[in-house]
Scaffold this motif. Structure first.
Motif, short mmCIF file in Angstrom:
data_model
loop_
_atom_site.label_atom_id
_atom_site.label_comp_id
_atom_site.label_asym_id
_atom_site.label_seq_id
_atom_site.Cartn_x
_atom_site.Cartn_y
_atom_site.Cartn_z
N SER A 41 17.37 25.91 -55.75
CA SER A 41 17.80 27.30 -55.93
C SER A 41 17.85 27.71 -57.40
N GLY A 42 17.76 26.71 -58.30
CA GLY A 42 17.80 27.01 -59.73
C GLY A 42 19.08 27.69 -60.13
N THR A 43 18.96 28.75 -60.91
CA THR A 43 20.16 29.48 -61.38
C THR A 43 20.63 30.52 -60.38
N LYS A 44 19.84 30.75 -59.32
CA LYS A 44 20.22 31.77 -58.33
C LYS A 44 21.40 31.35 -57.48
N GLY A 45 21.51 30.03 -57.24
CA GLY A 45 22.63 29.54 -56.43
C GLY A 45 22.34 29.53 -54.94
N TYR A 46 21.22 30.10 -54.53
CA TYR A 46 20.86 30.10 -53.11
C TYR A 46 19.35 30.27 -53.00
N GLY A 47 18.80 29.97 -51.83
CA GLY A 47 17.37 30.15 -51.62
C GLY A 47 16.52 29.18 -52.42
N ILE A 48 15.29 29.55 -52.67
CA ILE A 48 14.31 28.69 -53.35
C ILE A 48 13.76 29.40 -54.57
N ASP A 49 13.82 28.75 -55.72
CA ASP A 49 13.30 29.29 -56.97
C ASP A 49 11.90 28.72 -57.20
N PRO A 50 10.85 29.55 -57.19
CA PRO A 50 9.48 29.05 -57.38
C PRO A 50 9.29 28.29 -58.69
N LYS A 51 10.03 28.66 -59.74
CA LYS A 51 9.90 27.98 -61.02
C LYS A 51 10.35 26.52 -60.92
N VAL A 52 11.43 26.28 -60.17
CA VAL A 52 11.91 24.91 -59.98
C VAL A 52 10.91 24.11 -59.17
N LEU A 53 10.36 24.71 -58.12
CA LEU A 53 9.34 24.04 -57.31
C LEU A 53 8.16 23.61 -58.17
N LEU A 54 7.70 24.50 -59.04
CA LEU A 54 6.56 24.20 -59.89
C LEU A 54 6.90 23.08 -60.88
N GLN A 55 8.10 23.16 -61.46
CA GLN A 55 8.53 22.14 -62.42
C GLN A 55 8.57 20.76 -61.76
N TYR A 56 9.19 20.67 -60.59
CA TYR A 56 9.27 19.39 -59.89
C TYR A 56 7.88 18.89 -59.50
N SER A 57 7.01 19.80 -59.08
CA SER A 57 5.67 19.41 -58.67
C SER A 57 4.89 18.81 -59.83
N GLU A 58 5.02 19.40 -61.01
CA GLU A 58 4.33 18.88 -62.19
C GLU A 58 4.86 17.50 -62.57
N GLU A 59 6.18 17.29 -62.44
CA GLU A 59 6.77 15.99 -62.75
C GLU A 59 6.26 14.92 -61.77
N ILE A 60 6.20 15.28 -60.50
CA ILE A 60 5.74 14.34 -59.47
C ILE A 60 4.25 14.03 -59.65
N LYS A 61 3.48 15.03 -60.06
CA LYS A 61 2.04 14.84 -60.27
C LYS A 61 1.77 13.78 -61.34
N LYS A 62 2.55 13.78 -62.41
CA LYS A 62 2.37 12.78 -63.48
C LYS A 62 2.53 11.36 -62.94
N VAL A 63 3.51 11.20 -62.06
CA VAL A 63 3.80 9.88 -61.50
C VAL A 63 2.68 9.44 -60.55
N ILE A 64 2.22 10.37 -59.72
CA ILE A 64 1.13 10.07 -58.79
C ILE A 64 -0.14 9.68 -59.56
N GLN A 65 -0.46 10.43 -60.60
CA GLN A 65 -1.67 10.15 -61.38
C GLN A 65 -1.59 8.80 -62.09
N ALA A 66 -0.36 8.34 -62.34
CA ALA A 66 -0.18 7.03 -62.99
C ALA A 66 -0.29 5.88 -61.99
N GLY A 67 -0.38 6.22 -60.69
CA GLY A 67 -0.59 5.18 -59.69
C GLY A 67 0.61 4.80 -58.85
N THR A 68 1.72 5.49 -59.00
CA THR A 68 2.91 5.20 -58.20
C THR A 68 2.89 6.01 -56.91
#
Length: 236
Positions: free
Chosen positions: A16-43
């Motif tokens: 929900s980010g700073t909204k406190g409820y629902g889904i914040d697209p910015k947070v989704l994108l941030q988490y996705s980019e972090e997860i992508k780095k790990v996947i590309q490294a082979g984990t």
């Protein structure tokens, strides 16, 4: 990479980010980019996400909704979050599968252990939704159980704080942060890491837990590489 296969536990509230409820697209994108780095490294990455940003069964009980009914409603909320995260991960180029503890074939696969492991081996991100399919169990318990079933090397609990403290650091500025701590010491000091069922499952199966700040860029990648990030909870 230090860890070949991880189970990443995320809270619904984090989405929900700073909204406190629902889904914040910015947070989704941030988490996705972090997860992508790990996947590309082979984990290999499996994810369990809560549903507190949409619905919480405990709060529903206080409002007069039956506990079992409320828990099932909470499970459906986790599927909504899982589908939202799946969409974000696919936008950054990752193959994903959502697997549910409740059968709903039109939107996701039923959880089958061997199939989940096969998806991971093929480099797909597997998101486990709907808990374990039963009331009275939290998403923390789901994370521990699924991690054991898929033989993950570690449970990574992504939070908004940078580890385990002797007290709530948001309320007590004198709280001490631990870089490492044993399961037994967490018990003795009554520290709030995960619910007792989830924590005991990890302890009995000697599955380490790392609590870390998921919102800080590159933390997940550094952690999977083997750097000291957050707090490691283990048998020693």
């Amino acid at each position: 990479m230090k860890y070949k296969r991880i189970l990443l536990k995320l809270s619904g509230e984090a989405l929900s980010g700073t909204k406190g409820y629902g889904i914040d697209p910015k947070v989704l994108l941030q988490y996705s980019e972090e997860i992508k780095k790990v996947i590309q490294a082979g984990t290999q990455v499996a994810i369990v996400i809560g549903g507190g940003n949409i619905f919480r069964g405990i709060e529903a009980q206080q409002a007069g909704i039956d506990r079992v009914q409320g828990d099932y409603m909470g499970m459906l909320a986790t599927v909504i979050n899982a589908m939202a995260l799946q969409g974000a991960l696919e936008k950054v180029g990752l193959y994903t599968r959502v697997m549910s503890g409740i059968r709903m074939e039109q939107v996701c696969e039923p959880f089958i252990r061997r199939r989940a492991v096969r998806h991971l081996e093929k480099g797909r991100v597997v998101i486990f939704g709907a808990g374990i399919g039963n009331p009275y169990f939290t998403t923390d318990s789901t994370a521990s159980l699924r991690a054991i079933e898929i033989e993950a090397d570690v449970v990574l609990k992504g939070t908004r704080v940078d580890g385990v403290y002797s007290a709530d650091p948001e309320k007590d500025k004198t709280a001490t942060r631990y870089s490492t701590i044993s399961f037994d010491d967490v018990y003795k000091m009554g520290l709030n890491v995960m619910d007792m069922t989830a924590f005991t499952l990890c302890k009995e199966n000697k599955l380490p837990i790392i609590v870390f700040d998921m919102n800080k860029s590159n933390n997940l990648y550094k952690l999977v590489q083997g750097e000291q990030v957050g707090t490691l909870i283990s048998m020693d």
